[in-house]
Design a protein around this motif. Sequence first.
Motif, PDB file in Angstrom:
ATOM      1  N   GLN A 341     -34.219   0.208  26.448  1.00 55.93           N
ATOM      2  CA  GLN A 341     -33.170  -0.282  25.536  1.00 55.93           C
ATOM      3  C   GLN A 341     -33.810  -1.053  24.401  1.00 55.93           C
ATOM      4  O   GLN A 341     -34.517  -2.049  24.629  1.00 55.93           O
ATOM      5  CB  GLN A 341     -32.193  -1.212  26.275  1.00 55.93           C
ATOM      6  CG  GLN A 341     -31.019  -1.640  25.451  1.00 55.93           C
ATOM      7  CD  GLN A 341     -29.900  -0.604  25.481  1.00 55.93           C
ATOM      8  OE1 GLN A 341     -28.770  -0.937  25.293  1.00 55.93           O
ATOM      9  NE2 GLN A 341     -30.218   0.641  25.762  1.00 55.93           N
ATOM     10  N   GLY A 342     -33.551  -0.624  23.174  1.00 49.19           N
ATOM     11  CA  GLY A 342     -33.997  -1.366  22.001  1.00 49.19           C
ATOM     12  C   GLY A 342     -35.494  -1.320  21.786  1.00 49.19           C
ATOM     13  O   GLY A 342     -36.228  -0.587  22.468  1.00 49.19           O
ATOM     14  N   ARG A 343     -35.924  -2.073  20.800  1.00 52.06           N
ATOM     15  CA  ARG A 343     -37.337  -2.106  20.406  1.00 52.06           C
ATOM     16  C   ARG A 343     -37.786  -3.545  20.247  1.00 52.06           C
ATOM     17  O   ARG A 343     -36.985  -4.397  19.903  1.00 52.06           O
ATOM     18  CB  ARG A 343     -37.518  -1.371  19.075  1.00 52.06           C
ATOM     19  CG  ARG A 343     -37.420   0.115  19.250  1.00 52.06           C
ATOM     20  CD  ARG A 343     -36.941   0.842  18.021  1.00 52.06           C
ATOM     21  NE  ARG A 343     -36.531   2.188  18.447  1.00 52.06           N
ATOM     22  CZ  ARG A 343     -35.309   2.466  18.882  1.00 52.06           C
ATOM     23  NH1 ARG A 343     -34.376   1.540  18.921  1.00 52.06           N
ATOM     24  NH2 ARG A 343     -35.014   3.687  19.298  1.00 52.06           N
ATOM     25  N   VAL A 345     -39.342  -6.903  18.639  1.00 51.52           N
ATOM     26  CA  VAL A 345     -39.415  -7.430  17.277  1.00 51.52           C
ATOM     27  C   VAL A 345     -40.890  -7.629  16.946  1.00 51.52           C
ATOM     28  O   VAL A 345     -41.577  -8.415  17.593  1.00 51.52           O
ATOM     29  CB  VAL A 345     -38.710  -8.800  17.189  1.00 51.52           C
ATOM     30  CG1 VAL A 345     -38.734  -9.310  15.749  1.00 51.52           C
ATOM     31  CG2 VAL A 345     -37.303  -8.706  17.704  1.00 51.52           C
ATOM     32  N   GLY A 346     -41.381  -6.927  15.963  1.00 50.40           N
ATOM     33  CA  GLY A 346     -42.768  -7.123  15.543  1.00 50.40           C
ATOM     34  C   GLY A 346     -42.801  -7.961  14.283  1.00 50.40           C
ATOM     35  O   GLY A 346     -41.753  -8.392  13.797  1.00 50.40           O
ATOM     36  N   PRO A 347     -44.001  -8.183  13.746  1.00 48.09           N
ATOM     37  CA  PRO A 347     -44.102  -8.951  12.505  1.00 48.09           C
ATOM     38  C   PRO A 347     -43.231  -8.369  11.392  1.00 48.09           C
ATOM     39  O   PRO A 347     -42.736  -9.088  10.546  1.00 48.09           O
ATOM     40  CB  PRO A 347     -45.596  -8.862  12.161  1.00 48.09           C
ATOM     41  CG  PRO A 347     -46.270  -8.623  13.471  1.00 48.09           C
ATOM     42  CD  PRO A 347     -45.313  -7.798  14.276  1.00 48.09           C
ATOM     43  N   ALA A 348     -43.032  -7.068  11.415  1.00 52.65           N
ATOM     44  CA  ALA A 348     -42.234  -6.448  10.356  1.00 52.65           C
ATOM     45  C   ALA A 348     -40.829  -6.083  10.846  1.00 52.65           C
ATOM     46  O   ALA A 348     -40.165  -5.218  10.304  1.00 52.65           O
ATOM     47  CB  ALA A 348     -42.951  -5.200   9.849  1.00 52.65           C
ATOM     48  N   GLY A 349     -40.362  -6.756  11.893  1.00 58.47           N
ATOM     49  CA  GLY A 349     -39.027  -6.448  12.418  1.00 58.47           C
ATOM     50  C   GLY A 349     -39.089  -5.312  13.413  1.00 58.47           C
ATOM     51  O   GLY A 349     -40.080  -5.148  14.128  1.00 58.47           O
ATOM     52  N   ALA A 352     -37.015   1.660  14.041  1.00 51.33           N
ATOM     53  CA  ALA A 352     -36.095   2.525  14.773  1.00 51.33           C
ATOM     54  C   ALA A 352     -36.652   3.921  15.011  1.00 51.33           C
ATOM     55  O   ALA A 352     -36.104   4.678  15.795  1.00 51.33           O
ATOM     56  CB  ALA A 352     -34.758   2.611  14.031  1.00 51.33           C
ATOM     57  N   GLN A 356     -37.386   3.866  22.377  1.00 49.29           N
ATOM     58  CA  GLN A 356     -36.958   2.613  22.980  1.00 49.29           C
ATOM     59  C   GLN A 356     -38.014   2.149  23.987  1.00 49.29           C
ATOM     60  O   GLN A 356     -38.752   2.941  24.544  1.00 49.29           O
ATOM     61  CB  GLN A 356     -35.623   2.801  23.700  1.00 49.29           C
ATOM     62  CG  GLN A 356     -34.489   3.223  22.779  1.00 49.29           C
ATOM     63  CD  GLN A 356     -33.115   2.868  23.343  1.00 49.29           C
ATOM     64  OE1 GLN A 356     -32.769   1.707  23.446  1.00 49.29           O
ATOM     65  NE2 GLN A 356     -32.340   3.873  23.677  1.00 49.29           N
ATOM     66  N   ARG A 358     -38.810  -0.385  27.540  1.00 47.86           N
ATOM     67  CA  ARG A 358     -38.115  -0.970  28.682  1.00 47.86           C
ATOM     68  C   ARG A 358     -37.804  -2.427  28.344  1.00 47.86           C
ATOM     69  O   ARG A 358     -38.591  -3.098  27.669  1.00 47.86           O
ATOM     70  CB  ARG A 358     -38.994  -0.867  29.926  1.00 47.86           C
ATOM     71  CG  ARG A 358     -39.249   0.583  30.357  1.00 47.86           C
ATOM     72  CD  ARG A 358     -40.454   0.675  31.270  1.00 47.86           C
ATOM     73  NE  ARG A 358     -41.555  -0.050  30.676  1.00 47.86           N
ATOM     74  CZ  ARG A 358     -42.232  -1.018  31.293  1.00 47.86           C
ATOM     75  NH1 ARG A 358     -41.955  -1.346  32.550  1.00 47.86           N
ATOM     76  NH2 ARG A 358     -43.210  -1.657  30.686  1.00 47.86           N
ATOM     77  N   ILE A 360     -38.000  -5.133  29.767  1.00 50.90           N
ATOM     78  CA  ILE A 360     -38.936  -6.197  30.152  1.00 50.90           C
ATOM     79  C   ILE A 360     -39.918  -6.498  29.020  1.00 50.90           C
ATOM     80  O   ILE A 360     -40.595  -7.522  29.048  1.00 50.90           O
ATOM     81  CB  ILE A 360     -39.694  -5.841  31.453  1.00 50.90           C
ATOM     82  CG1 ILE A 360     -40.283  -7.109  32.075  1.00 50.90           C
ATOM     83  CG2 ILE A 360     -40.748  -4.787  31.209  1.00 50.90           C
ATOM     84  CD1 ILE A 360     -40.822  -6.942  33.458  1.00 50.90           C
ATOM     85  N   ALA A 363     -38.855 -10.419  24.522  1.00 47.22           N
ATOM     86  CA  ALA A 363     -39.166 -11.826  24.819  1.00 47.22           C
ATOM     87  C   ALA A 363     -38.003 -12.519  25.542  1.00 47.22           C
ATOM     88  O   ALA A 363     -38.224 -13.301  26.471  1.00 47.22           O
ATOM     89  CB  ALA A 363     -39.498 -12.575  23.531  1.00 47.22           C
ATOM     90  N   ASP A 364     -36.777 -12.236  25.129  1.00 55.69           N
ATOM     91  CA  ASP A 364     -35.660 -12.960  25.742  1.00 55.69           C
ATOM     92  C   ASP A 364     -35.414 -12.518  27.185  1.00 55.69           C
ATOM     93  O   ASP A 364     -34.995 -13.314  28.028  1.00 55.69           O
ATOM     94  CB  ASP A 364     -34.383 -12.795  24.904  1.00 55.69           C
ATOM     95  CG  ASP A 364     -33.319 -13.782  25.362  1.00 55.69           C
ATOM     96  OD1 ASP A 364     -33.622 -14.992  25.421  1.00 55.69           O
ATOM     97  OD2 ASP A 364     -32.191 -13.348  25.675  1.00 55.69           O
TER      98      ASP A 364
ATOM     99  N   SER B 168     -28.151  -1.530  21.725  1.00 56.27           N
ATOM    100  CA  SER B 168     -28.987  -0.887  20.717  1.00 56.27           C
ATOM    101  C   SER B 168     -28.254   0.286  20.097  1.00 56.27           C
ATOM    102  O   SER B 168     -28.456   1.447  20.454  1.00 56.27           O
ATOM    103  CB  SER B 168     -30.278  -0.411  21.384  1.00 56.27           C
ATOM    104  OG  SER B 168     -31.097   0.221  20.433  1.00 56.27           O
ATOM    105  N   ASN B 528     -43.270 -14.951  11.057  1.00 57.33           N
ATOM    106  CA  ASN B 528     -43.354 -13.796  11.957  1.00 57.33           C
ATOM    107  C   ASN B 528     -42.137 -13.811  12.896  1.00 57.33           C
ATOM    108  O   ASN B 528     -41.998 -14.711  13.719  1.00 57.33           O
ATOM    109  CB  ASN B 528     -44.646 -13.898  12.763  1.00 57.33           C
ATOM    110  CG  ASN B 528     -44.836 -12.697  13.683  1.00 57.33           C
ATOM    111  OD1 ASN B 528     -43.885 -11.985  14.005  1.00 57.33           O
ATOM    112  ND2 ASN B 528     -46.071 -12.489  14.099  1.00 57.33           N
ATOM    113  N   PRO B 529     -41.266 -12.790  12.754  1.00 55.07           N
ATOM    114  CA  PRO B 529     -40.052 -12.809  13.579  1.00 55.07           C
ATOM    115  C   PRO B 529     -40.346 -12.895  15.075  1.00 55.07           C
ATOM    116  O   PRO B 529     -39.575 -13.503  15.822  1.00 55.07           O
ATOM    117  CB  PRO B 529     -39.373 -11.478  13.255  1.00 55.07           C
ATOM    118  CG  PRO B 529     -39.980 -11.001  11.996  1.00 55.07           C
ATOM    119  CD  PRO B 529     -41.341 -11.612  11.888  1.00 55.07           C
TER     120      PRO B 529
END
Lengths: 608, 608
Positions: A341-343, A345-349, A352, A356, A358, A360, A363-364, B168, B528-529
């Motif tokens: 699920q989802g991707r 967040v890297g330095p550039a957001g 897409a 996707q 996993r 885990i 960060a949240d 997502s 950095n996000p």
Amino acid sequence: MSSLRPTIDFLLYDWLHADRLNERARFADHSRETFDAVLDTCERIAREKYAPFNRLVDTEEPRFDGEKVILPKATHDAHEAYVASGMLSAAQDYEEGGMQLPYTVEAAAGTFFATASVSIGGGLLTKGNANLLMVHGTELQKEVFARNEFGGRFSGTMALSEPQAGSSLSDIATRATPDGAGFEGDPLGPRYRLKGNKMWISAGEHELAENIVHLVLAKIPGPDGKLVPGTRGISLFIVPKKLVGTDGQLTGERNDVALAGLNHKLGWRGTTNTLLNFGEGKYPVRGGAGAIGYLVGKPGEGLRCMFHMMNEARIGIGLAATALGLAGYYASLDYAKNRPQGRPVGPAGKDASQPQVRIIEHADIKRMLLAQKSYCEGALALLLHCARLVDEQHTGTPGSAEEARLLLEVLTPVAKSWPSEFCLEANSLAIQVHGGYGYTRDFPVEQYWRDNRLNMIHEGTHGIQAADLLGRKVVMEGGKGLLLLAGRINATIERAIQQPHLAEHANALGQALQKVGAATKAAWATANPSDALANAVPYMQAFGHLVIAWTWLDVLLSVPAQPARPEDEGRQRAARYFFHYELPRIPAWLRVVETRDPTCATMPEEAF
Amino acid sequence: MSSLRPTIDFLLYDWLHADRLNERARFADHSRETFDAVLDTCERIAREKYAPFNRLVDTEEPRFDGEKVILPKATHDAHEAYVASGMLSAAQDYEEGGMQLPYTVEAAAGTFFATASVSIGGGLLTKGNANLLMVHGTELQKEVFARNEFGGRFSGTMALSEPQAGSSLSDIATRATPDGAGFEGDPLGPRYRLKGNKMWISAGEHELAENIVHLVLAKIPGPDGKLVPGTRGISLFIVPKKLVGTDGQLTGERNDVALAGLNHKLGWRGTTNTLLNFGEGKYPVRGGAGAIGYLVGKPGEGLRCMFHMMNEARIGIGLAATALGLAGYYASLDYAKNRPQGRPVGPAGKDASQPQVRIIEHADIKRMLLAQKSYCEGALALLLHCARLVDEQHTGTPGSAEEARLLLEVLTPVAKSWPSEFCLEANSLAIQVHGGYGYTRDFPVEQYWRDNRLNMIHEGTHGIQAADLLGRKVVMEGGKGLLLLAGRINATIERAIQQPHLAEHANALGQALQKVGAATKAAWATANPSDALANAVPYMQAFGHLVIAWTWLDVLLSVPAQPARPEDEGRQRAARYFFHYELPRIPAWLRVVETRDPTCATMPEEAF
């Protein structure tokens, strides 16, 4: 792969050195091998007979057909396997048919059952009941009742609360009057007739065993026929569901103990919880009025007998809360490792165009998993430490036994309340990790959360534990217990501060200890209990966080500074989570304690 | 006697001066009298048609008989009464058959339904669906779909999530392909065929209305037949359960939308929650494959259309969470006033010869009640303030409308998330006040707690809200929104600091504001996000506490310094509770934000 057994092995052996208990005469025949055999057996039974039926006992609640309480077959099977394991009597002497198992190992083994299915139950009440009789009962009471409980023929209850007297035992109104001339001569103990209603009685009625041994608190009226107010007038009675002869065989007579209702609960549904009527005439017995009961100990000493068992009962609740927390942690960890699920967040957001990941990897999600690990493994360590103190109290040198007793006085309210609150929070995080799926009954986490909500209520509510801690335990015997605990915490700090990677934690713990000590004094500065206790719960929350932080730091002393094994890295992280995210909460709780903040206590009723 | 109506009246009129909205042209015909009439009606319907059936809709879950979803009769009756009240269209223009009711009053009125029975529902989805069409639909789409929704003939859904794409949305896989030659000429909008599965669709199937209007997000494949990754490719479609002619009458054709399953939930069971299959061939329609859908707006603009409604949907969730919190508060307050148990702790301890007191006389019970009041009335004030900002955005001067828009951008994540977390905690306290009884299904509080657990999950999880707040809202437009909010908070502080009895609170709020501002900067110090957002949830918790403290202080500006009325004393106490017990929690949350603490984000997977 994270699971319960390696964590228990680490805490028992690497941290608590439970294998060294065989240096004590009582445990001389034991070794890590015998302990492991017990853990293996319990783990297997829990996996085979408990875990697969946890949802079933939730959906097929106990029901009363007018004659009998019907429980699922799975509950009967689990009970049978538990009895067959010998765990009911494991801690007893060899000559009692026991295996002289340390309580530390018994408690650890119990977590397998509670993690698999807390409400099928693991004999906690039956053991507590029989243990009490082994201490306070006569030889024949032990023979006829306790030993049959350890053997699994009979099961046991604790019948304290009444509908009008929940937490306030001094107000119980169940009466016990001498059962005719010669009542004192009954070989099973002075014979009384009991009349009254008991509420919240777990396992109060079922067909799992041949008989049910109720331990009932009741008052013997004075010569004026009146009940003595307060707890002084309370006595303790054995009231069997079915009468028993001196040979331990059922006489065929039903005692006048009648099921008045089953409680339908939010969770913990595998355990029958009952309202029982004693002596209301549904089952008249031997031509008299009232249920037949046999006095245990002396009149008026009922609460003293009962409280003898309270520490272990409360440790048991803390373990149940912790086991549920761990069950949720393992379930949500497994989900997080498998759900894409989802991707990240890297330095550039986010990108897409990438597949996707996993969850885990977010960060949240890691934060929610690490919080669960930190809460639940910290709680487990504290509880096994408390269990080890119980063994110390029973088998240590007089000096160390006395210290263990004092430490347990102070730690028990925390051991019961802290897991009830924070492992419940862990269960909520386990739901959150699952997202919408966690809110459905297709996943187990919602049930863990419901089951765990009981633990802040039973065996003394949060409020009761807090009043016990701040009102009694930290001030008793001139504050000796608190001083001793502070000494133990300082000893951990002194060892940790010499290790560069632990110095920051050690300093933070030292400051927290200082703050809690100062707040204890400030709370009692006016020597008025109503000032001190107005904020007893925030005090207990701060105190609990101090104790868990200490526990984590002490655990880290058994972990290499540069861990080679991922599980040791995990322990360092879980501890760091606690020190960075949780310990800083202490000042907010203590602020109202220190100032004896009267905002709540003086709130006028009509202003609500 | 504490109850919802006086609190709403106070907040609407004494604090927000909602009656002055009739200075705006749109609301010129309104007055406190017309608003009160709306509140009276909603309060009555909620009392008569919702509250008595809240437990019933929990126990009689929706079930599918293979043809139809069966709901209890009470749900049909409640729905009918709600439709008859005119509340579905109350906010619409007069010429639309509406009454041009301000959103502030509509939101306030909605709390009566949610307090009485949150899961019977109050038309939130149908209104949101129709409102969206009123903004983005064609004239005929409004006529055929939206107006029939406002009239209650049709009901509406929002079909966003998919089993493999919960939070997502960029990963949705539902495909929409042009429905043959001339597809663009359909009077109801460009006609497509949709295929895909939608998960978590509330009210996705039922018999409450003549038809169900699904608003579905789907992707139109490019010329290569592939779906565009990300959210750019998402378009919005009207997919009616039953096809409708241009006259708004059913054509008699069933569209290919099939119920694939009902979700069985922890709570909120009065609302049907579904997995729907679009175009899988269960109901083949007009000889083609796929469910028939009509494009709304332009291709690729689906999310933009959908997000148009997001603020109000999120305020709606916050209100539901708050209403559940209040329901638990009222229930536990009532219980505490009537339940005798124990004795107060006096300077000399407890006196067992005295009769028991009602539990509301115990300090710890008062603490738990005051915490609930502080959380829930604070949340209600914030939400009504947000609703007032929605009205400002729509009817204010250009300058104030723009400010309202900006403030809503920043406040909406808090308005959704804070009540979801802390009014849930309030519900747990309501259980605790009840003791063992609170754990049984004989009392309503356990259901409130279960129902409320959903609110941290749906309409954007806690994690999503936090990333939105820290990742977007406080930094967007150069931080303009945060600056504006800080200005509003400072304005409240400046007014309060001049009143001696509020000066302490004002100073505490000023410090909290400063801390949150500094933490926002520190979080983004590396630009950095992934650093900033690793602790987005603790940031949101601190931010939320700041906002609620501000709200309480602002509310106190409408309360006399020396209150004559008990309810005003109650407001002062609830605010003081928040400033003394809650606001001091902020530093602990911000500590990890300020340091961009990497403990969780860098946790190796194998160390869990």
